[in-house]
Design a protein around this motif. Structure first.
Motif, PDB file in Angstrom:
ATOM      1  N   ALA A   1       8.495  -5.014  -5.597  1.00  0.00           N
ATOM      2  CA  ALA A   1       8.742  -4.231  -4.513  1.00  0.00           C
ATOM      3  C   ALA A   1       7.475  -3.383  -4.087  1.00  0.00           C
ATOM      4  O   ALA A   1       7.115  -3.232  -2.878  1.00  0.00           O
ATOM      5  N   ALA A   2       6.409  -2.973  -5.177  1.00  0.00           N
ATOM      6  CA  ALA A   2       5.343  -2.165  -4.661  1.00  0.00           C
ATOM      7  C   ALA A   2       4.412  -3.306  -3.869  1.00  0.00           C
ATOM      8  O   ALA A   2       3.759  -2.793  -3.017  1.00  0.00           O
TER       9      ALA A   2
ATOM     10  N   ASN B   1       5.423  -3.308  -0.316  1.00  0.00           N
ATOM     11  CA  ASN B   1       5.126  -2.139   0.438  1.00  0.00           C
ATOM     12  C   ASN B   1       3.617  -2.244   0.679  1.00  0.00           C
ATOM     13  O   ASN B   1       3.105  -1.770   1.914  1.00  0.00           O
ATOM     14  N   GLN B   2       2.705  -2.808  -0.165  1.00  0.00           N
ATOM     15  CA  GLN B   2       1.316  -2.943  -0.017  1.00  0.00           C
ATOM     16  C   GLN B   2       1.060  -4.046   1.227  1.00  0.00           C
ATOM     17  O   GLN B   2       0.067  -3.732   2.172  1.00  0.00           O
TER      18      GLN B   2
ATOM     19  N   LYS C   1       2.650  -4.422   3.536  1.00  0.00           N
ATOM     20  CA  LYS C   1       3.191  -3.802   4.616  1.00  0.00           C
ATOM     21  C   LYS C   1       2.118  -3.067   5.278  1.00  0.00           C
ATOM     22  O   LYS C   1       1.865  -3.070   6.497  1.00  0.00           O
TER      23      LYS C   1
ATOM     24  N   LYS D   1       7.561  -3.939  10.781  1.00  0.00           N
ATOM     25  CA  LYS D   1       7.547  -2.928   9.577  1.00  0.00           C
ATOM     26  C   LYS D   1       9.202  -3.014   9.026  1.00  0.00           C
ATOM     27  O   LYS D   1       9.315  -2.744   7.890  1.00  0.00           O
TER      28      LYS D   1
ATOM     29  N   TYR E   1       9.807  -5.460   6.607  1.00  0.00           N
ATOM     30  CA  TYR E   1       9.238  -5.361   5.185  1.00  0.00           C
ATOM     31  C   TYR E   1      10.356  -4.179   4.531  1.00  0.00           C
ATOM     32  O   TYR E   1      10.640  -4.355   3.578  1.00  0.00           O
ATOM     33  N   GLU E   2      10.564  -3.254   5.374  1.00  0.00           N
ATOM     34  CA  GLU E   2      11.500  -2.121   4.665  1.00  0.00           C
ATOM     35  C   GLU E   2      12.657  -2.605   4.337  1.00  0.00           C
ATOM     36  O   GLU E   2      13.461  -2.211   3.346  1.00  0.00           O
TER      37      GLU E   2
ATOM     38  N   TYR F   1      12.309  -4.620   1.081  1.00  0.00           N
ATOM     39  CA  TYR F   1      11.986  -3.579   0.009  1.00  0.00           C
ATOM     40  C   TYR F   1      13.318  -2.900  -0.298  1.00  0.00           C
ATOM     41  O   TYR F   1      13.516  -2.801  -1.562  1.00  0.00           O
ATOM     42  N   ASP F   2      14.272  -2.695   0.546  1.00  0.00           N
ATOM     43  CA  ASP F   2      15.380  -1.946   0.068  1.00  0.00           C
ATOM     44  C   ASP F   2      16.291  -2.934  -0.665  1.00  0.00           C
ATOM     45  O   ASP F   2      17.003  -2.507  -1.529  1.00  0.00           O
TER      46      ASP F   2
ATOM     47  N   GLN G   1      15.003  -3.097  -4.206  1.00  0.00           N
ATOM     48  CA  GLN G   1      15.684  -1.966  -4.987  1.00  0.00           C
ATOM     49  C   GLN G   1      17.011  -1.836  -5.290  1.00  0.00           C
ATOM     50  O   GLN G   1      17.539  -1.493  -6.336  1.00  0.00           O
TER      51      GLN G   1
END
Length: 617
Positions: A561-562, A565-566, A568, A588, A591-592, A595-596, A599
């Motif tokens: 996940a990190a 984000n990186q 992105k 964007k 990526y989000e 990421y979601d 999570q």
């Protein structure tokens, strides 16, 4: 690497003994007065002047070079050829560490048109400075046409709401770029789709009544050419295109992949509507002193069965230039012979093979371009290299290897360069890097994992298997992490992370001398490939069997996940380095969303009540 192999290959090179250092040379005042950008294409400032001699018996883009230890003489008839001679001198210096080998060169292009179809509508839209950089780079490899693919990315006065949620390029910017490109002997010809591919505008309220609708009333992304208001709008758009791109010999009006017409009306009625629409535009452009280009695929089948009958092309005027695209690597392109048989002018359009994947498929681009160019030779009016951005996430800088292939085979369709030779030339000329071919193939041959080639099969029966791995890996990366992974994909990509990481170590250690942002894009796509394989390793085909299994993966999911984000953050930096804001917010959001979903997997591993099924959102 042969230090006399250039992009494109000159027609005749006769090597002699000795060399001359580029640093002792300079362009004469005479050359500077004829070629405005001579000092850019050949930037050395020594004491020995390069001389130019006008010749009346060669073409405007042709040139001769006589390189001796104490003199260089260029023969030319027009400034274009003089510029290209200087481009050749520049390449010889770059390939030979500043030494220009003595030789005699006679050179001229096979094809009139040598260019780049650049999709600025579904992904990145260049900044003004990046447009200029593209034009300069094209001129360095003797390409003379830049074709921005415009759906909603030009500000049309006649349809002011077009591009409302994009970042269209103003007419004033395009006009300035047209003038700028002339100094580099590059013409800007727009591709304006006047029937299909109205994807974004079709969703706007102002255009809903102009779009074709299915039987149940669903709006599709094709204009309804039966409506007078559509025809009126299209002609107004052409007027504005002519105003902006007035120096262009052609206007390209699109016309590809309008399957909904044959689906709804059948092939005979669809032919009547389709041909009528494009004949109307051809007549209008002729009345304005312009020639028309259009895609040929509605007559020349490439995939599926959406096309009209081939005979329908006989109803079209012979002064139209058809752009024949086929991105497959074939032993034989039957549609080329069809176009010749029906007496049509045409341009061939292979592909960069860079979209819907992270790392482009260089071999496919080379083989596709070489194969189609060798079959057509001088029968084609040119080569337009296609690059698309259907998925919206590939970066334009990955297209340049394909553009080098287009430059090679449009100038010299009989060029005898192996794939490895083109790779070495690309890395040396574009980046200033001597690439280790063993390291290169160790990276790019990951596509072989999907190859089950039988050597007796024609190319088209095996090429797609070879080139599908990169597309599948890209798709798997963006897949919702809570969904089950593809078991076959996991198996075939086992061990690929180590392959990508080793390549990252090698290529990351090299120092590009030129085009640094393009090289950073390449390294970034290596990092995306590593992240994609990590995700495939983690993502399960079946549910976790125990809570302990699930809990054990939480930390690794958190690291991924990190990393997403990186990526992105890095992607945004690379995007904004050379492009406008438009479409970044879509990228964007991808990526989000990913990421979601990761999570969500972490929450499922930690708190899920049941371990019996893979979680689905």
């Amino acid at each position: 690497m042969n230090q006399m192999q250039l992009v494109p290959q000159p027609k005749v090179i006769c090597c002699t003994k000795g060399s001359i250092k580029a640093e002792v040379l300079t362009i004469s005042n005479e050359i500077a007065g004829i070629v405005p950008k001579a000092g850019e294409i050949f930037p050395y400032r020594g004491a020995l002047e390069i001389q130019a001699v006008k010749k009346e018996n060669i073409g405007k883009e042709a040139y001769t070079l006589s390189i001796k230890e104490n003199s260089i003489i260029i023969g030319y008839s027009e400034p274009n050829g003089l510029y290209y001679a200087l481009a050749t001198l520049r390449q010889l210096a770059l390939l030979n560490d500043g030494n220009i080998p003595c030789c005699e060169i006679e050179d001229a292009p096979d094809m009139k048109i040598r260019g780049y179809s650049d999709d600025i509508s579904r992904g990145q839209i260049s900044s003004f400075e990046n447009f200029k950089e593209i034009i300069r780079r094209l001129s360095e490899i003797k390409c003379n046409l830049y074709m921005p693919y415009i759906e909603d990315t030009m500000q049309f006065d006649c349809i002011p709401t077009s591009g409302r949620f994009s970042d269209p390029v103003s007419k004033e910017e395009w006009k300035e770029l047209v003038v700028y490109a002339k100094n580099y002997y590059v013409q800007i010809t727009p591709i304006i789709n006047t029937l299909g591919h109205w994807d974004k505008n079709a969703t706007l309220q102002d255009f809903r009544e102009l779009m074709l609708k299915t039987a149940d009333g669903k709006v599709v992304s094709n204009l309804d050419a039966r409506k007078q208001e559509v025809q009126d709008m299209v002609l107004k758009m052409l007027d504005e295109a002519i105003e902006v791109f007035g120096d262009s010999e052609y206007i390209h009006v699109g016309g590809d992949e309008v399957a909904e017409y044959t689906n709804q009306f059948g092939k005979d009625k669809a032919m009547e509507i389709f041909n009528g629409h494009f004949k109307m535009m051809n007549d209008y452009l002729k009345s304005k002193g312009k020639k028309m280009m259009m895609y040929s695929d509605m007559y020349t089948p490439v995939w599926g069965d959406y096309q009209l009958k081939l005979e329908a092309i006989d109803d079209m005027p012979n002064d139209i230039t058809f752009v024949y695209w086929d991105y497959a690597c074939r032993d034989y392109y039957k549609n080329i012979d069809s176009l010749k048989k029906h007496g049509k002018k045409f341009i061939i359009s292979p592909a960069t093979h860079s979209w819907n994947r992270f790392l482009p498929q260089h071999y496919a681009s080379w083989l596709n371009t070489k194969s189609v160019a060798k079959q057509t030779g001088s029968d084609s009016n040119g080569v337009i290299m296609s690059s698309w951005c259907d998925g919206g996430m590939n970066l334009r800088e990955e297209n340049w290897y394909g553009l080098y292939c287009a430059a090679i085979y449009s100038w010299n369709s009989g060029a005898e360069l192996s794939f490895d030779e083109t790779v070495c030339l690309y890395f040396k000329l574009f980046f200033g890097i001597e690439v280790d071919l063993t390291a290169y193939h160790a990276l790019f041959d990951y596509d072989e994992r999907f190859l089950e080639r039988r050597t007796e099969e024609p190319i088209e029966f095996w090429y797609e298997k070879r080139f599908t791995a990169g597309n599948k890996l890209c798709s798997a990366f963006w897949q919702d992490a809570t969904q089950p992974a593809d078991a076959e994909l996991k198996a075939k990509f086992a061990g690929c992370r180590e392959l990508f990481e080793k390549a990252q170590g090698y290529f990351g250690s090299l120092q590009p001398q030129r085009n640094e942002i393009a090289y950073e894009v390449f390294l970034f796509d290596l990092r995306r490939s590593i992240a994609a394989t990590k995700k495939l390793e983690l993502q399960r085909v079946d549910a976790y069997e125990t809570r302990e299994q699930a809990m054990a993966d939480i930390a690794t999911w958190g690291e991924l996940a990190a990393e997403v984000n990186q990526l992105k953050v890095e992607n945004e930096k690379l995007w904004m380095a050379s492009n406008r804001q438009s479409e970044w917010l879509y990228a964007k959001s991808k990526y989000e969303d990913l990421y979601d979903s990761i999570q969500s997997v972490i929450r499922y591993c930690r708190y899920g009540k049941s371990m019996t099924v893979v979680k689905h959102l």
